[in-house]
Design a protein around this motif. Structure first.
Motif, mmCIF file in Angstrom:
data_model
loop_
_atom_site.group_PDB
_atom_site.id
_atom_site.type_symbol
_atom_site.label_atom_id
_atom_site.label_comp_id
_atom_site.label_asym_id
_atom_site.label_seq_id
_atom_site.Cartn_x
_atom_site.Cartn_y
_atom_site.Cartn_z
ATOM 1 N N LEU A 101 0.855 -1.182 0.000
ATOM 2 C CA LEU A 101 0.000 0.000 0.000
ATOM 3 C C LEU A 101 0.892 1.234 0.000
ATOM 4 N N VAL A 102 0.667 2.131 -0.948
ATOM 5 C CA VAL A 102 1.503 3.329 -1.054
ATOM 6 C C VAL A 102 0.619 4.576 -1.086
ATOM 7 N N VAL A 164 0.202 -1.412 -5.116
ATOM 8 C CA VAL A 164 1.045 -1.550 -6.306
ATOM 9 C C VAL A 164 0.810 -2.924 -6.936
ATOM 10 N N SER A 165 0.534 -2.908 -8.243
ATOM 11 C CA SER A 165 0.401 -4.167 -8.979
ATOM 12 C C SER A 165 1.314 -4.116 -10.201
ATOM 13 N N LYS A 183 -7.361 2.981 -3.855
ATOM 14 C CA LYS A 183 -8.250 2.761 -2.709
ATOM 15 C C LYS A 183 -8.877 4.076 -2.253
ATOM 16 N N LYS A 184 -8.058 5.130 -2.314
ATOM 17 C CA LYS A 184 -8.536 6.454 -1.916
ATOM 18 C C LYS A 184 -7.991 7.492 -2.903
ATOM 19 N N LEU A 185 -8.782 8.536 -3.128
ATOM 20 C CA LEU A 185 -8.388 9.572 -4.087
ATOM 21 C C LEU A 185 -8.906 10.925 -3.610
ATOM 22 N N TYR A 186 -7.992 11.862 -3.441
ATOM 23 C CA TYR A 186 -8.362 13.182 -2.969
ATOM 24 C C TYR A 186 -7.753 14.270 -3.845
ATOM 25 N N SER A 187 -8.511 15.320 -4.045
ATOM 26 C CA SER A 187 -8.006 16.482 -4.773
ATOM 27 C C SER A 187 -7.496 17.511 -3.775
ATOM 28 N N VAL A 188 -6.210 17.825 -3.860
ATOM 29 C CA VAL A 188 -5.595 18.809 -2.970
ATOM 30 C C VAL A 188 -5.811 20.218 -3.515
#
Length: 549
Positions: A101-102, A164-165, A183-188
């Motif tokens: 997980l990264v 990572v795959s 898994k998670k996605l955020y806009s900074v």
């Protein structure tokens, strides 16, 4: 673009080149400014629309809404700290991290929806890119999250958390050959929906554009003015990332080499009372009621520092030239790499430093900047610089003879024009297999007032220029350190001695023989990388028509 090599009073050809290249009028400049203001207002409107759209998108009822969305401003005001080690750089992603997980931060370079349940994002950081896959999964990724991902605007700053795959087939659209299962996605921070230029367009080479044209496909060509108007976007291309990292390394090598040779780094004033080089190409200003100007080079003060018993000095700093030069190699402000040193017996001691410094610099760049050079070469193809382990030295008279033998008519006591310099570079390459060489014993009449004449022929001087690929990058010489003679030379060159009285007085207190040289950082990068315009190697160029951004 050396601090000495741009001396405005030295070359008639330079003036002719400048006059012939004045292709843009003030009227055109005003028209361009109005165009940019209109575009700026349109971008503000787009940004406001994007903010409204974002709010409506996030308002849906989704049990997995915590896994995606815009990061609130409160969280971006350093509310809480994360360990820096929690983050993984995109450039470090590889197969060894499989199934780990990264957490990444980068720009959304490209976004592609595949139906309503899948979206691909290419995330870029420092020139490296990785493909990220957001696919609907129970309890992890919702359809609303995929919709959110596809609605992101290009170049927005995003945080991605995923596993990572390693795909079975090569990934063509990214530098890293792994894929991140989101898994998670955020806009900074969101970019405006409509960008003035697209990074992928700005990163194309002329070869790519021409091939596409021949195949009947029209690709966008981003011209130089547009690039410079939106320089922040243009700087994001792989080639520009490479260019300015190479530039950084040149400054670092310059500093470290000279420090190892017992030089002292100094910092001289850029506000001075009079011209530091002579001629009229100087920015004049009012200094508390007194006339002053911006320094055309650190020349006078670095010599004064030698008189102050520093022995060997160097400086990396801004240099200002008020020339109306519209050529491919002139700027009104550039970064000068300047050197001054005591001479024990002969000005060849200065050339010895030039020789070893630049061979060490070229060696280091070729060894340590391979990725950067490759990135530059993909967009602007060039051949590696050819240079010798011991730099070739020719006298000015030998260079003139080579030109004459090739049928080129030149003034034996005049300066070389741009065309003659390039022709001599070709002749030297053919005869000596080098694109880097030193030409010395120039005619005194074409050198600055502080240049020492030759002992055996006062028509010539103890001076030199250095060339890369047929273009000058360095100008240097032994200096006049006898004050009475220095006054005569200054007067002969039309300089008001009163404005440089403190400079001349410094030699009245006992001055050792000394010499030095000046190098233009941007010009070195341009010629080492075989680029066609110095504006490509200036972060935010300043020329007669450009003082923004």
């Amino acid at each position: 673009m050396s601090t000495e090599s741009q001396e405005p009073a030295l070359s008639e050809q330079s003036t002719q080149d400048d006059e012939s290249s004045k292709s843009v009028s003030k009227k055109a400049a005003k028209k361009e400014a109005a165009k940019q203001e209109k575009l700026r207002r349109r971008q503000e409107a787009n940004l406001a629309a994007a903010a409204t759209s974002s709010l409506s998108l996030d308002s849906g009822d989704d049990p997995l809404s915590a896994n995606y969305g815009d990061v609130p401003l409160l969280e971006l005001q350093s509310k809480s700290a994360k360990d820096v080690s929690d983050w993984t750089k995109v450039g470090l992603l590889n197969e060894s991290l499989k199934d780990q997980l990264v957490l990444l931060r980068g720009r959304a370079q490209a976004i592609r929806a595949v139906g309503k349940k899948m979206a691909f994002l290419v995330v870029r950081e420092s020139g490296f890119t990785v493909q990220c896959l957001a696919q609907v999964q129970p309890d992890v990724v919702s359809p609303q999250m995929v919709k959110y991902a596809t609605a992101l605007s290009r170049e927005s700053i995003v945080d991605v958390e995923g596993v990572v795959s390693v795909p079975s087939a090569p990934i063509k659209g990214a530098t890293q050959q792994v894929e991140i299962l989101v898994k998670k996605l955020y806009s900074v921070n969101k970019a405006v929906p409509t960008l003035p230029i697209i990074v992928e367009d700005a990163a194309r080479s002329e070869i790519e554009i021409e091939k596409a044209h021949q195949a009947g496909e029209q690709l966008v060509r981003v011209n130089q003015d547009t690039r410079l108007n939106f320089r922040v976007l243009d700087l994001r291309t792989p080639a520009n990332q490479g260019i300015f990292r190479i530039q950084s390394q040149i400054g670092n090598i310059f500093r470290q080499f000279l420090l190892s040779e017992d030089f002292v780094e100094i910092h001289t004033p850029k506000l001075i009372a009079g011209s530091s080089e002579g001629g009229s190409a100087v920015f004049r200003l009012d200094y508390k009621g007194q006339p002053a100007c911006l320094a055309q080079s650190p020349q006078l003060h670095k010599q004064m520092s030698i008189c102050g018993d520093f022995g060997r000095v160097f400086e990396i700093g801004p240099v200002f030239r008020a020339e109306d030069s519209y050529t491919h190699r002139h700027l009104c402000e550039f970064t000068g790499l300047d050197v001054e040193m005591e001479i024990k017996s002969h000005y060849s001691e200065v050339m010895d430093i030039v020789d070893r410094l630049f061979v060490a610099m070229f060696d280091s760049l070729n060894k340590n900047c391979q990725k950067e050079l490759e990135a530059v070469g993909r967009q602007y193809p060039f051949e590696p610089l050819k240079y010798l382990r011991q730099t070739l030295r020719l006298t000015f008279e030998e260079g003139i003879q080579m030109l004459k033998d090739a049928g080129i008519v030149v003034d034996p006591l005049g300066d070389l024009n741009t065309e003659s310099e390039r022709k001599l570079g070709q002749l030297v390459l053919e005869k000596y297999s080098t694109e880097f060489y030193i030409l010395h014993r120039y005619p005194l009449a074409v050198r600055p007032f502080y240049t020492m004449p030759c002992y055996d022929n006062p028509a010539y001087s103890n001076s030199f220029d250095v060339f890369i690929r047929g273009e000058e990058i360095i100008s240097g010489a032994q200096r006049v350190h006898v004050p009475e003679f220095l006054e005569k030379r200054a007067e002969a060159c039309g300089i008001d001695v009163k404005t440089i009285s403190t400079y001349i007085d410094s030699f009245r207190y006992g001055a050792p023989p000394h010499g030095g040289f000046g190098v233009g950082l941007e010009r070195v990068v341009m010629l080492f990388c075989g680029l066609n315009n110095i504006r490509k190697t200036s972060l935010y160029p300043r020329d007669p028509l450009r003082i923004a951004p």
